[in-house]
Design an enzyme around this catalytic site. Structure first.
Site, mmCIF file in Angstrom:
data_model
loop_
_atom_site.group_PDB
_atom_site.id
_atom_site.type_symbol
_atom_site.label_atom_id
_atom_site.label_comp_id
_atom_site.label_asym_id
_atom_site.label_seq_id
_atom_site.Cartn_x
_atom_site.Cartn_y
_atom_site.Cartn_z
ATOM 1 N N HIS A 175 45.603 123.654 147.545
ATOM 2 C CA HIS A 175 44.836 122.310 147.328
ATOM 3 C C HIS A 175 45.677 121.155 146.761
ATOM 4 O O HIS A 175 45.274 119.927 146.478
ATOM 5 C CB HIS A 175 43.636 122.970 145.912
ATOM 6 C CG HIS A 175 43.482 124.012 145.864
ATOM 7 N ND1 HIS A 175 41.491 123.455 145.789
ATOM 8 C CD2 HIS A 175 42.760 124.733 145.299
ATOM 9 C CE1 HIS A 175 40.400 124.662 146.040
ATOM 10 N NE2 HIS A 175 41.875 125.880 145.535
ATOM 11 N N ASN A 226 35.020 126.050 143.520
ATOM 12 C CA ASN A 226 34.954 126.151 144.784
ATOM 13 C C ASN A 226 33.949 124.986 145.172
ATOM 14 O O ASN A 226 32.443 125.047 144.562
ATOM 15 C CB ASN A 226 35.269 127.001 145.529
ATOM 16 C CG ASN A 226 36.990 126.373 145.149
ATOM 17 O OD1 ASN A 226 37.216 125.761 145.159
ATOM 18 N ND2 ASN A 226 37.290 128.619 145.744
ATOM 19 N N HIS A 240 43.403 123.153 134.707
ATOM 20 C CA HIS A 240 43.190 124.416 133.699
ATOM 21 C C HIS A 240 41.628 124.851 133.492
ATOM 22 O O HIS A 240 40.802 124.602 132.402
ATOM 23 C CB HIS A 240 43.351 123.851 132.192
ATOM 24 C CG HIS A 240 44.577 125.402 132.449
ATOM 25 N ND1 HIS A 240 44.066 126.718 132.479
ATOM 26 C CD2 HIS A 240 45.877 126.078 131.535
ATOM 27 C CE1 HIS A 240 44.592 128.182 132.204
ATOM 28 N NE2 HIS A 240 45.492 127.138 131.186
#
Ligand code: HDD
Length: 752
Positions: A128, A200, A392
């Site tokens: 990413h 995603n 996170h």
């Protein structure tokens, strides 16, 4: 002695020059500009932060107000200084022994400037790496309360957010429009702590256990010997892995579908992928899957558009997002939940909710909207915000907890670990974009890049020296995060996988069966292209065997394209009920922010163009007038794109106001026809029309515009071609058609 005297002479001469300059200076006059400086560097006020960026980071990691506010950390004062604040009178010339050197080691400013520059880059994200971010706000609807006590979901509660979209495989400088999965990571700065939803644009993942993440990424990244290809999966190692490791087949078919080449970040769905566990105020739990539903619908590029855009505007998605926000067309998504009962077996209608290669069709568990995300601000500084933001999956708030999904469990370890290298130490949560908005009192101390000046002598518990602070929150009433006391089944330590994870094909088949014919066609072409780029015959054959287990037609078409025999599936195929919600077609969507090209010539047909441009803007869309040259046309119409500078991929639809002839000195774009005096249409306009036609974009013509179509050899009565007598009449119809993104009926043959 001779050397010394030469040095002394040069020094004296230099001193004399300085004295001469000083002497010629009127009292109080500013210091003269140093010689050979091309650009005067008159100090000006630094730009204030954008109003929408007046950020929420005016506190230390302990939550206290600090002097080190964003404005302070940013540039202040009128004068250029060293990093320690000494004002500088020259940053263009190093300190030398005489004007011909050598350069002196003593030049602190030179060394500071170059040293800092030498260390400007940090390691890019291992995955990413290429991304774009934006600030925004999330507003809860309040209806999630029965299942989730998270405060940011409360009715009308506004929570600031930062979102980063990304591709997975490419390097930081790679193109936006490559075929890949897109990241959709959202940081909610809630009053109860930061919640990160790191998802995603595809609802499933390649692997069921995070221990295999390095494998799938090593396979997808460029080959280790030559480091090619960049930012794509069309190569041997990727297909080697997914054909051997068939649990990747479901994610792979999504990548091969139009989902792999989004039209814009604004037109992407987002998914939390894993199943999470929510808790309500009574301590009752539910299992949920997170969804982001874009207000503009889910739309994609065609493969050819994606390719052209990669060359013409590699920043296409980044630019689109920033432009939309800057123009006030704020992108929006609804956060939705699929909710499941928290049963012992953690399955829903036979689907194992802990298996991240499986989705739950919306027809079986509808997505219930629980809040609205609006992106309202571009980052002020790409590095400070978009590059340094650290997400996170373990950043949770009371009311949301993880499940035992083995992919999620590994992610809980990986995200802190990676920031230690990427952001250079353990204090990355003190970086402005990462600072929580909830008060922090964490007893974490010291380490690289410590910015907080912690008071007190007792960063340990229990203590008596700091009055016993900080205290434990007693429980949910104090807003504490309480781990859900999920029962852990009596078990043995083992490296194994549940039997329910063994089915690798039924949902890839479900996806295929849910596609419309044109979407299926695109999938076939994508597989054929990617496998044709592999060198190893064995890899192609193995992937065909996997496709045979998805669908015989898909397998046969791809095999035919590759010139290989289509294998038979080793056993009977599952027959899942198709899920129409997986298709991108068949619905009407708002047209906000759509870009319409208006082709005009220098002569004639300009009537009404100005009014048309205004109407397009009034309807929330963007008009770009495309003319034979820059500046203004004969009637004063302002040209934003020239025939030479425009390319069809910039536009969602084309409006053609005339049939501009080739300029006498035109350089032919494609062939020599432009030299033919009989050629009625500028070849660059012809190319634009041909491409728009091939990409099934709506084309509206009036007046001589119809002649342009005919001159380009395009049918005037094909679907998605609007002919009318007035520009506004044509626009109304074009707008209607744009609601479904493309004239899908025009995709008729595999070659298109
Ligand atoms: Fe990951 C970054 C999404 C599985 C390890 N991941 C990263 C980003 C997104 C995702 C959107 C970019 C965040 C940003 O913009 O800064 N990752 C996912 C999703 C997954 C997933 C949706 C599966 C459902 N990831 C996954 C696994 C592992 C990682 C299984 C490791 C075992 N991901 C990382 C990472 C990254 C990352 C190495 C790279 C940069 C970063 O974290 O901050 O830790």
């Amino acid at each position: 002695k001779a050397v010394r005297s030469a040095v002394t002479e040069a020094a004296e001469a230099a001193l004399a020059r300085v004295e001469e300059r000083e002497a010629s200076r009127a009292p109080g006059a500013p210091a003269p500009k140093p010689p050979k400086v091309a650009e005067p560097t008159k100090p000006v006020e630094p730009l204030p932060p954008k109003p929408d960026q007046s950020g929420p980071d005016r506190r230390t990691a302990t939550g206290a107000e600090t002097l080190a506010t964003r404005d302070d950390v940013a540039q202040q004062g009128r004068f250029l200084t060293t990093s320690t604040g000494a004002r500088l009178r020259d940053t263009d010339h190093s300190l030398k022994a005489g004007d011909r050197g050598p350069t002196l080691l003593q030049d602190h400013h030179l060394r500071e400037k170059i040293t800092h520059f030498d260390h400007e880059r940090i390691p890019e994200r291992v995955v990413h790496a290429r991304g774009a971010g934006a600030h925004g706000v999330f507003v809860g609807y309040g209806n999630a309360k029965p299942i989730c006590r998270a405060g940011f979901l409360a009715r009308g509660k506004e929570t600031p957010v930062f979102v980063r979209f990304s591709t997975v495989l490419g390097s930081r400088g790679s193109a936006d429009t490559v075929r890949d999965t897109r990241g959709f990571a959202t940081k909610f700065y809630t009053d109860e702590g930061t919640f990160d939803l790191v998802g995603n644009n595809i609802p499933v993942f390649f692997i069921q256990d995070g221990i295999k993440f390095p494998d799938v990424i090593h396979a997808g990244k460029p080959h280790p010997d030559r480091e090619i290809p960049q930012a794509q999966s069309a190569h041997d190692t990727f297909w080697d892995f997914v054909s051997l490791h068939t649990e990747a087949q479901h994610h792979t078919i999504w990548n091969m579908s139009d989902r792999g080449i989004p039209r814009s970040y604004r037109t992407m769905e987002g998914f939390g992928v894993h199943t999470f566990r929510t808790v309500n105020a009574q301590g009752e739990t539910a299992l949920v899957k997170f969804h982001w539903k874009p207000r503009l619908g889910v739309h994609s590029l065609t493969w050819e558009e994606a390719q052209l855009t990669g060359g013409i505007d590699p920043d296409f998605h980044r630019r689109d997002l920033a432009d939309a926000i800057e123009s006030g067309a704020y992108p929006q998504w609804e956060l939705g939940l699929q909710v499941f009962e928290d049963t012992d077996d953690e399955t829903f209608q036979g689907i194992d909710l802990l298996d991240p290669t499986k989705l739950v069709p919306e027809e079986l568990a509808p997505v219930q909207p629980v809040g609205l995300l609006t992106l309202t601000g571009n980052p002020t500084n790409f590095f400070a915000e978009t590059e340094q933001v650290a997400f996170h999956v373990g950043n949770l708030v009371p009311g949301i907890d993880v499940t035992n999904d083995p992919l999620l469990q590994t992610r809980l370890f990986s995200y802190v670990d990676t920031q230690l290298t990427r952001l250079g130490g353990p204090n990355f949560n003190q970086i402005p974009v990462n600072r929580p908005h909830a008060p922090v009192n964490d007893m974490l101390r010291d380490g690289f890049h410590q910015h907080a000046v912690h008071a007190g002598v007792a960063p340990y518990r229990p203590n008596s020296l700091d009055g016993g602070c900080p205290f434990h929150a007693s429980g949910p009433r104090d807003g504490a995060f309480v781990d859900v006391p999920v029962r852990v089944a009596e078990s043995v330590k083992e490296r194994d996988v549940p039997v329910s994870f063994a089915d690798h094909f039924s949902q890839a088949r479900l996806f295929w069966l849910s596609m419309t014919p044109v979407e299926k066609q695109h999938i076939i072409l994508a597989y054929t292209f990617e496998l044709s780029r592999c060198y190893e015959q064995a890899i192609r054959e193995r992937q065909l065997l996997a496709l045979a287990q998805v669908d015989p037609e898909l397998c046969a078409e791809v095999a035919a394209g590759l010139g290989l025999p289509a294998p038979e599936a080793p056993g009977p195929l599952a027959e899942p009920q198709p899920s129409p919600a997986l298709s991108q077609l068949g619905r009407e969507w708002p047209t906000d922010g759509r870009v319409l090209g208006v082709v005009v010539g220098d002569e004639g047909d300009l009537d009404g163009v100005d009014a048309l441009v205004e109407t397009i803007a009034d309807h929330g869309m963007v008009a770009l007038v495309i003319g034979p040259h820059g500046g203004k046309l004969s009637d004063g119409t302002v040209v934003q794109r020239t025939f030479g500078g425009a390319r069809s991929v910039e536009f969602d639809a084309l409006l053609v106001a005339g049939c501009p002839a080739p300029a006498p000195d035109a350089i032919p774009v494609r062939d020599a026809k432009a030299d033919d005096p009989g050629e009625p249409l500028d070849p660059r306009v012809r190319l634009m029309l041909e491409e728009c036609y091939r990409h099934a974009k709506t084309i509206g013509v009036w007046g001589a515009g119809a002649e342009a179509l005919a001159a380009a050899g395009l049918p005037v009565d094909a679907p998605g071609i609007v002919r009318g007598s007035s520009p506004t009449g044509v626009l109304a119809e074009v707008e209607g058609l744009l609601g479904s993104h493309r004239a899908w009926e025009r995709f008729v043959s595999p070659t298109q």
